[in-house]
Design a protein around this motif. Sequence first.
Motif, PDB file in Angstrom:
ATOM      1  N   UNK A  73       0.834  -1.209   0.000  1.00 44.25           N
ATOM      2  CA  UNK A  73       0.000   0.000   0.000  1.00 44.25           C
ATOM      3  C   UNK A  73       0.870   1.261   0.000  1.00 44.25           C
ATOM      4  N   UNK A  74       1.998   1.214   0.717  1.00 44.28           N
ATOM      5  CA  UNK A  74       2.895   2.380   0.714  1.00 44.28           C
ATOM      6  C   UNK A  74       3.424   2.663  -0.692  1.00 44.28           C
ATOM      7  N   UNK A  75       3.686   1.605  -1.443  1.00 50.19           N
ATOM      8  CA  UNK A  75       4.135   1.820  -2.824  1.00 50.19           C
ATOM      9  C   UNK A  75       3.002   2.369  -3.686  1.00 50.19           C
ATOM     10  N   UNK A  76       1.788   1.820  -3.487  1.00 46.99           N
ATOM     11  CA  UNK A  76       0.656   2.302  -4.291  1.00 46.99           C
ATOM     12  C   UNK A  76       0.360   3.771  -4.003  1.00 46.99           C
ATOM     13  N   UNK A  77       0.548   4.168  -2.736  1.00 48.88           N
ATOM     14  CA  UNK A  77       0.240   5.559  -2.372  1.00 48.88           C
ATOM     15  C   UNK A  77       1.374   6.498  -2.759  1.00 48.88           C
ATOM     16  N   UNK A  78       2.500   5.944  -3.187  1.00 45.40           N
ATOM     17  CA  UNK A  78       3.617   6.783  -3.597  1.00 45.40           C
ATOM     18  C   UNK A  78       4.578   7.118  -2.464  1.00 45.40           C
ATOM     19  N   UNK A  79       4.323   6.598  -1.267  1.00 43.62           N
ATOM     20  CA  UNK A  79       5.218   6.858  -0.139  1.00 43.62           C
ATOM     21  C   UNK A  79       6.558   6.150  -0.330  1.00 43.62           C
ATOM     22  N   UNK A  80       6.529   4.979  -0.975  1.00 42.73           N
ATOM     23  CA  UNK A  80       7.757   4.228  -1.246  1.00 42.73           C
ATOM     24  C   UNK A  80       7.835   3.924  -2.728  1.00 42.73           C
ATOM     25  N   UNK A  81       9.061   3.893  -3.216  1.00 44.13           N
ATOM     26  CA  UNK A  81       9.256   3.513  -4.623  1.00 44.13           C
ATOM     27  C   UNK A  81       9.626   2.042  -4.696  1.00 44.13           C
ATOM     28  N   UNK A  82       9.080   1.294  -5.654  1.00 43.95           N
ATOM     29  CA  UNK A  82       9.496  -0.103  -5.773  1.00 43.95           C
ATOM     30  C   UNK A  82      10.988  -0.192  -6.085  1.00 43.95           C
TER      31      UNK A  82
END
Length: 255
Positions: free
Chosen positions: A51-60
């Motif tokens: 979810x953090x990646x989907x929200x843009x908080x983390x980059x894959x």
Amino acid sequence: MRTIVSLEDVSLHYHSKNGETPAVSHLNLEVFQGEFLSIVGPSGCGKSSLLSMLSGLLKPSSGTISIDGEIGYMLQKDHLLEWRTVKENALLGLEIKGMLTPENTSYVEHLLEQYGLGAFMEQYPSQLSGGMRQRVALIRTLAIHPDILLLDEPFSALDYQTRLTVSDEIGSIIRKEKKTAILVSHDISEAISLSDRVVVFSARPATIKNIHTIELSIGEHSPMQTREAPEFREYFNRIWKELDIHVESEKTTTS
Ligand SMILES: Nc1ncnc2c1ncn2[C@@H]1O[C@H](COP(=O)(O)OP(=O)(O)OP(=O)(O)O)[C@@H](O)[C@H]1O
Ligand SMILES: [Mg+2]
């Protein structure tokens, strides 16, 4: 069906002093517009990381995420500010985004009224029940007109009875507002009863073990009623087996 979220070979590693922690491994997934998708998986497997990646908080670390719309994120705790009224809380997201227009304000008032909080707008969060607080948090998220809602165990702070009603309510609000939802839940029944599809994650690093398309013969009923459909138990048993957490849960119940 329009694809609104697409993951292509997405992996995530955390870097720390003690080395690398792989959290998510080679995920491929498409989420369709208007769909209610749930993710279940063992504790610590990488659900919140996704979810953090989907929200843009983390980059894959590798792979590609494509998102065709605005994201709204609703967390486990309602994070209402006790010194602000219900309405001021519901307007917070708009305020932060600099979107506090008269139209948006009246949209929030409309949502509060429609979802049973009209009489509480000028009251404070401490005067609300847990379920009402959760509705305010959802309205605060809906206020910014997201196309996709990310819900990370939003009901886990509630007691069992309240949880049943509130997940029912929140589910029907999301459907009524025609949003796409991605829900992380550790409650298999909740996931089945709310969702069009349930994705089962493996233990960390998260990979997709299976995806269940939920089709219950009971038809268009409330999530509470769907729990009575004959197929419900079958889905539950299959997902329970895939989660492979029997040993751990036996330990915790006998200790
Ligand atoms: N910022 C971070 N730095 C290093 N490791 C992290 C970080 N955040 C999470 N992790 C690790 O990544 C793994 C996945 O964490 P994550 O929070 O995504 O799991 P989860 O599936 O949401 O767990 P839970 O069911 O307990 O909420 C865990 O082993 C966690 O310790
Ligand atoms: Mg989590």
